[in-house]
Design an enzyme around this catalytic site. Structure first.
Site, PDB file in Angstrom:
ATOM      1  N   ARG A   4      78.813 -42.528  40.922  1.00  0.00           N
ATOM      2  CA  ARG A   4      79.362 -42.477  39.566  1.00  0.00           C
ATOM      3  C   ARG A   4      78.715 -43.509  38.640  1.00  0.00           C
ATOM      4  O   ARG A   4      78.938 -43.501  37.434  1.00  0.00           O
ATOM      5  CB  ARG A   4      80.876 -42.742  39.593  1.00  0.00           C
ATOM      6  CG  ARG A   4      81.658 -41.740  40.379  1.00  0.00           C
ATOM      7  CD  ARG A   4      83.121 -42.069  40.313  1.00  0.00           C
ATOM      8  NE  ARG A   4      83.603 -41.989  38.948  1.00  0.00           N
ATOM      9  CZ  ARG A   4      84.032 -40.864  38.372  1.00  0.00           C
ATOM     10  NH1 ARG A   4      84.041 -39.749  39.052  1.00  0.00           N
ATOM     11  NH2 ARG A   4      84.452 -40.876  37.134  1.00  0.00           N
ATOM     12  N   HIS A  22      53.831 -17.686  22.374  1.00  0.00           N
ATOM     13  CA  HIS A  22      54.236 -18.132  21.039  1.00  0.00           C
ATOM     14  C   HIS A  22      54.102 -19.649  20.873  1.00  0.00           C
ATOM     15  O   HIS A  22      54.732 -20.235  19.998  1.00  0.00           O
ATOM     16  CB  HIS A  22      55.674 -17.680  20.751  1.00  0.00           C
ATOM     17  CG  HIS A  22      55.817 -16.184  20.756  1.00  0.00           C
ATOM     18  ND1 HIS A  22      55.238 -15.385  19.822  1.00  0.00           N
ATOM     19  CD2 HIS A  22      56.412 -15.350  21.649  1.00  0.00           C
ATOM     20  CE1 HIS A  22      55.494 -14.121  20.096  1.00  0.00           C
ATOM     21  NE2 HIS A  22      56.204 -14.072  21.204  1.00  0.00           N
ATOM     22  N   TRP A  24      78.123 -47.817  35.293  1.00  0.00           N
ATOM     23  CA  TRP A  24      77.002 -47.148  34.627  1.00  0.00           C
ATOM     24  C   TRP A  24      77.133 -47.535  33.165  1.00  0.00           C
ATOM     25  O   TRP A  24      78.082 -47.152  32.490  1.00  0.00           O
ATOM     26  CB  TRP A  24      77.119 -45.644  34.808  1.00  0.00           C
ATOM     27  CG  TRP A  24      75.973 -44.850  34.282  1.00  0.00           C
ATOM     28  CD1 TRP A  24      74.716 -44.763  34.812  1.00  0.00           C
ATOM     29  CD2 TRP A  24      75.976 -44.003  33.127  1.00  0.00           C
ATOM     30  NE1 TRP A  24      73.956 -43.902  34.058  1.00  0.00           N
ATOM     31  CE2 TRP A  24      74.692 -43.427  33.024  1.00  0.00           C
ATOM     32  CE3 TRP A  24      76.930 -43.664  32.179  1.00  0.00           C
ATOM     33  CZ2 TRP A  24      74.338 -42.541  32.018  1.00  0.00           C
ATOM     34  CZ3 TRP A  24      76.583 -42.777  31.158  1.00  0.00           C
ATOM     35  CH2 TRP A  24      75.306 -42.227  31.092  1.00  0.00           C
ATOM     36  N   ASN A  31      87.176 -47.316  33.737  1.00  0.00           N
ATOM     37  CA  ASN A  31      86.199 -46.241  33.582  1.00  0.00           C
ATOM     38  C   ASN A  31      86.565 -45.490  32.309  1.00  0.00           C
ATOM     39  O   ASN A  31      87.689 -45.006  32.187  1.00  0.00           O
ATOM     40  CB  ASN A  31      86.263 -45.293  34.785  1.00  0.00           C
ATOM     41  CG  ASN A  31      85.424 -44.048  34.565  1.00  0.00           C
ATOM     42  OD1 ASN A  31      84.351 -44.118  33.957  1.00  0.00           O
ATOM     43  ND2 ASN A  31      85.904 -42.915  35.054  1.00  0.00           N
ATOM     44  N   GLY A  32      85.598 -45.398  31.387  1.00  0.00           N
ATOM     45  CA  GLY A  32      85.865 -44.687  30.138  1.00  0.00           C
ATOM     46  C   GLY A  32      85.259 -45.460  28.981  1.00  0.00           C
ATOM     47  O   GLY A  32      84.402 -46.334  29.184  1.00  0.00           O
ATOM     48  N   GLU A  76      64.552 -34.095  36.721  1.00  0.00           N
ATOM     49  CA  GLU A  76      65.548 -35.157  36.903  1.00  0.00           C
ATOM     50  C   GLU A  76      65.332 -35.979  38.162  1.00  0.00           C
ATOM     51  O   GLU A  76      65.660 -37.158  38.188  1.00  0.00           O
ATOM     52  CB  GLU A  76      66.986 -34.621  36.807  1.00  0.00           C
ATOM     53  CG  GLU A  76      67.514 -33.874  37.991  1.00  0.00           C
ATOM     54  CD  GLU A  76      68.999 -33.484  37.814  1.00  0.00           C
ATOM     55  OE1 GLU A  76      69.358 -32.400  38.256  1.00  0.00           O
ATOM     56  OE2 GLU A  76      69.778 -34.284  37.248  1.00  0.00           O
ATOM     57  N   GLU A 101      66.657 -23.945  35.160  1.00  0.00           N
ATOM     58  CA  GLU A 101      67.329 -24.795  36.140  1.00  0.00           C
ATOM     59  C   GLU A 101      66.306 -25.488  37.052  1.00  0.00           C
ATOM     60  O   GLU A 101      66.449 -26.661  37.383  1.00  0.00           O
ATOM     61  CB  GLU A 101      68.325 -23.954  36.964  1.00  0.00           C
ATOM     62  CG  GLU A 101      68.924 -24.630  38.175  1.00  0.00           C
ATOM     63  CD  GLU A 101      69.677 -25.917  37.869  1.00  0.00           C
ATOM     64  OE1 GLU A 101      69.914 -26.228  36.689  1.00  0.00           O
ATOM     65  OE2 GLU A 101      69.992 -26.642  38.834  1.00  0.00           O
ATOM     66  N   CYS A 152      81.851 -44.746  35.313  1.00  0.00           N
ATOM     67  CA  CYS A 152      81.945 -45.752  36.349  1.00  0.00           C
ATOM     68  C   CYS A 152      82.887 -45.265  37.440  1.00  0.00           C
ATOM     69  O   CYS A 152      83.531 -44.239  37.295  1.00  0.00           O
ATOM     70  CB  CYS A 152      82.524 -47.046  35.788  1.00  0.00           C
ATOM     71  SG  CYS A 152      81.713 -47.580  34.288  1.00  0.00           S
ATOM     72  N   LYS A 155      76.352 -38.900  38.094  1.00  0.00           N
ATOM     73  CA  LYS A 155      76.847 -37.622  38.584  1.00  0.00           C
ATOM     74  C   LYS A 155      77.811 -36.958  37.624  1.00  0.00           C
ATOM     75  O   LYS A 155      77.751 -35.755  37.411  1.00  0.00           O
ATOM     76  CB  LYS A 155      77.524 -37.831  39.945  1.00  0.00           C
ATOM     77  CG  LYS A 155      78.024 -36.551  40.607  1.00  0.00           C
ATOM     78  CD  LYS A 155      76.879 -35.675  41.035  1.00  0.00           C
ATOM     79  CE  LYS A 155      77.322 -34.373  41.630  1.00  0.00           C
ATOM     80  NZ  LYS A 155      76.221 -33.400  41.724  1.00  0.00           N
ATOM     81  N   LYS A 166      65.762 -29.429  37.527  1.00  0.00           N
ATOM     82  CA  LYS A 166      65.850 -30.069  38.842  1.00  0.00           C
ATOM     83  C   LYS A 166      64.631 -30.942  39.084  1.00  0.00           C
ATOM     84  O   LYS A 166      64.727 -32.092  39.502  1.00  0.00           O
ATOM     85  CB  LYS A 166      65.932 -28.970  39.909  1.00  0.00           C
ATOM     86  CG  LYS A 166      66.825 -29.201  41.059  1.00  0.00           C
ATOM     87  CD  LYS A 166      68.275 -28.952  40.847  1.00  0.00           C
ATOM     88  CE  LYS A 166      68.911 -29.707  39.716  1.00  0.00           C
ATOM     89  NZ  LYS A 166      70.243 -29.305  39.406  1.00  0.00           N
TER      90      LYS A 166
HETATM   91  O1  M6R Z   1      79.980 -31.781  36.094  1.00  0.00           O
HETATM   92  P1  M6R Z   1      79.280 -30.859  35.168  1.00  0.00           P
HETATM   93  O2  M6R Z   1      78.891 -29.568  35.817  1.00  0.00           O
HETATM   94  O3  M6R Z   1      80.024 -30.612  33.908  1.00  0.00           O
HETATM   95  O4  M6R Z   1      77.940 -31.618  34.789  1.00  0.00           O
HETATM   96  C1  M6R Z   1      77.071 -31.124  33.821  1.00  0.00           C
HETATM   97  C2  M6R Z   1      75.737 -31.832  33.863  1.00  0.00           C
HETATM   98  O5  M6R Z   1      75.880 -33.185  33.585  1.00  0.00           O
HETATM   99  C3  M6R Z   1      75.050 -31.666  35.218  1.00  0.00           C
HETATM  100  O6  M6R Z   1      74.925 -30.333  35.575  1.00  0.00           O
HETATM  101  C4  M6R Z   1      73.663 -32.312  35.218  1.00  0.00           C
HETATM  102  O7  M6R Z   1      72.806 -31.583  34.385  1.00  0.00           O
HETATM  103  C5  M6R Z   1      73.137 -32.396  36.654  1.00  0.00           C
HETATM  104  N1  M6R Z   1      72.662 -33.726  36.937  1.00  0.00           N
HETATM  105  C6  M6R Z   1      72.014 -31.473  36.935  1.00  0.00           C
HETATM  106  O8  M6R Z   1      71.549 -31.569  38.236  1.00  0.00           O
END
Ligand code: M6R
Length: 615
Positions: A27, A511, A73, A97-98, A495, A488, A2, A610, A492
């Site tokens: 966040r 395989h 969140w 937050n936590g 997500e 990656e 959050c 994020k 991308k």
């Molecule tokens: O802040 P971080 O790099 O530790 O975050 C890790 C992942 O949560 C982050 O890379 C996530 O996979 C992204 N949303 C990817 O775009």
């Protein structure tokens, strides 16, 4: 996970809190709320949904100049008005937050003491516990102590992670905040103060900040701010001046933060390596590292821990450390590492990669590695983030704030740091010759211009994205250095566009996954020139034979590739080791335009946030 904000000063708090919450929405954004203290009366407004929903339930004006706010969140309890923060107990209001791990036990005890819970959250226990410590119980009207001492007592009873800000009606000109394992930063304005999870919340009001460390409390009035340790003793804190300006945290005319951040890579990468490259001597200078040449020579193994995109960067790092420095490297997802039985000795150097510096699993992994006596390096983008206090060395990626949930510019910056680190180690232990290092560094310096070239010709990528935007499945394949980019790029796409996408080492297709390939499965093959080029051509032929539509990422001067594929996305030719950076940018654009065509919520994809500060 959050975002919290507290304001105390001489202006009406409500508009400032709302403005700050909008900056913190990345966040968490499933509910929001504020409490404003108007003399001894607390006025609280909260609702499920985005900040705009909250605005629609607010009165035109509230006169109080002290308040706290929250954007959520969900972790405990569905997004709803009752579960939104601030949580109240009598005249005490709390944002958090936590995660409070012992909240069920605390809740039972508080209910037995007569406290009534209105929500399913862990946070509400903090509000009641604080009330109990402040007033001596549910029916107490007279304070038994002050807000600071009551909060100090409260956190001694909490297990878990928290950044908490609180106000109460009986001390209407005081705000108190505390942190443990969740970020908290204080902004020092002109006659006003802020407390938040992130500096972006108040950056347009002040750039002078104080990062609060674990188990530190801060007590703020309109006139002064004081910092305390857990014993209640005053402590001194340093002021940091943030160099980012608020414009760099806003969209600068782009439709989405993600597109803006993709474009920023041409310049942000320069910031990442500036001052670190001395190409004529083939040298990399990383002044921030406390590692002697001897220390580097004694590294027996590297262990990289990271999550998501940062893990993909780490995987490329493995190839780089092994090729450029001859150091055996393992890459673990933090969430697996922390519960594994890694064979770690003090000749292992652990590298934590995390753009936010707050990812709970990565923090836990680095703490676990520390318990084996390993030295450590953090690669992060966020100055003062928790990881920077958990590692012996910190290298900042210097990408500026990244607001889009999908990591883009921080990913390429992480790659740049990994190239530099691998070269630095390789030069120190004699694995790479100066002239070879120099070739790579000269090529590295040309990367920003080459990214710009890809950005200037993105129309073709956009057309390709539109053509396949309604696909149900996508495959991304690559070999060797391009394999992490396949992973990656698939991450991308999935997500932000919600298309099922798989990243595969191209040699693995036969395989199993080849069974899924047909005319409706676009396959993106990363086929830039290098020592596996012929191999990926064979893999392309394998999928073409199953009628797949193939999109290749290939060098501008490659005239061979178009014979085998349906579409070619061109990238400028570069040193073989560096081509993954350029392919990554091209495929970020493919993901972006696919999501745009599908009308997705690009900067805030569903179910994601994020920075993942919970396990
Ligand atoms: O802040 P971080 O790099 O530790 O975050 C890790 C992942 O949560 C982050 O890379 C996530 O996979 C992204 N949303 C990817 O775009």
């Amino acid at each position: 996970m959050c975002g919290i904000i507290g304001y105390i000063g001489n202006k009406p708090a409500m508009p400032i809190l709302i403005e700050s919450l909008k900056k913190l929405e990345y966040r968490g954004y499933d509910s929001a709320g504020i409490t404003v203290a108007d003399d001894s009366e607390l006025q609280t407004y909260k609702t499920a949904g985005r900040i705009s929903n909250l605005e629609s339930v607010l009165p035109e004006a509230i006169t109080g100049t002290i308040g706290i706010g929250h954007t959520r969140w969900a972790t405990h309890g569905v997004p709803s008005t009752d579960n939104s923060h601030p949580h109240l107990s009598g005249d005490v209001a709390v944002v958090h937050n936590g995660i409070i791990e012992n909240y069920l036990q605390l809740r039972e005890q508080l209910e037995a003491d007569g406290y009534k819970f209105l929500s399913d959250t862990d946070t509400e226990t903090i509000a009641h516990l604080l009330h109990s410590n402040l007033y001596g119980g549910v029916d107490g009207n007279e304070k038994t102590t002050d807000l600071l001492s009551a909060l100090r007592r409260t956190i001694q009873q909490l297990e878990g992670s928290y950044a908490v800000a609180t106000v109460c009606g009986s001390e209407p000109d005081v705000m108190v905040a505390v942190r443990k394992d969740s970020p908290l930063v204080v902004g020092l304005g002109d006659g006003e103060f802020y407390a938040s999870s992130d500096v972006t919340a108040f950056l347009n009001h002040t750039k002078d900040v104080v990062f609060i460390d674990d188990m530190e409390l801060v007590r703020i009035t309109p006139q002064r701010i004081d910092y305390f340790n857990m014993d209640g003793n005053p402590i001194k804190k340093d002021i940091t001046t943030i160099e980012w300006d608020i414009e760099s945290a806003e969209k600068a005319g782009y439709e989405h933060f993600m597109l803006k951040e993709i474009h920023e890579q041409a310049t942000s990468i320069q910031d990442t390596f500036s001052g670190k490259i001395f190409e004529f001597g083939g040298a990399v200078e990383l002044k921030e590292l406390n590692l002697t040449r001897e220390d580097i020579r004694n590294i027996h193994r590297l262990e990289i821990v990271a999550c998501g995109t940062s893990w993909n960067a780490g995987l490329l790092g493995k190839y780089l450390f092994e090729r450029l420095a001859g150091i055996h490297t393992d890459v673990s997802t933090s969430s697996e590492f922390r519960y594994g039985d890694p064979v770690m000795k003090n000749d292992v150097l652990t590298i934590a990669i995390t753009q936010s510096g707050e990812t709970a699993d990565t923090l836990a992994a680095i703490r676990s590695s520390k318990s084996y006596g390993c030295n450590s390096i953090a690669i992060t983008n966020v100055v003062g983030s928790t990881i920077t206090r958990e590692t012996n060395n910190v290298i900042y990626t210097r990408s500026g704030p990244e607001i889009g949930v999908a990591a883009t510019k921080t990913f390429t910056a992480q790659l740049i740091i990994l190239y530099l680190l691998a070269l630095h180690f390789g030069r120190a232990n004699g694995h790479i010759r100066a002239d070879n290092a120099k070739d790579l560094l000269v090529a590295l310096k040309r990367i920003p211009g080459q990214i710009q070239k890809i950005l200037n010709h993105q129309e073709h990528i956009r057309e390709c994205a539109i053509q396949f935007a309604q696909s149900h499945d996508y495959f991304f394949i690559g070999r060797h250095l391009n394999y992490p980019i396949a992973l990656e790029s698939a991450l991308k796409l999935k997500e932000i566009s919600y298309i099922h996408a798989e990243g595969y080492a191209a040699g693995e297709l036969k395989h199993g996954p080849l069974a899924l390939i047909d005319v409706n499965t676009p396959v993106v093959a990363i086929a830039t020139k290098g020592n596996t080029y012929d191999k990926i051509l064979s893999n392309i032929k394998e999928v073409k034979a199953r009628d797949a539509m193939v999109i290749a990422v290939a060098d501008e001067d490659d005239t061979e590739i178009e014979k085998y594929v349906d579409i070619v996305l061109r990238v400028p030719p570069t040193h073989e080791l560096l081509s993954p950076i350029l392919s990554a940018v091209a495929l970020q654009l493919l993901a972006y335009y696919t999501a745009l065509e599908r009308g997705c919520s690009i900067d805030k994809p569903r179910n994601l946030a994020k920075s993942v500060t919970v396990e």
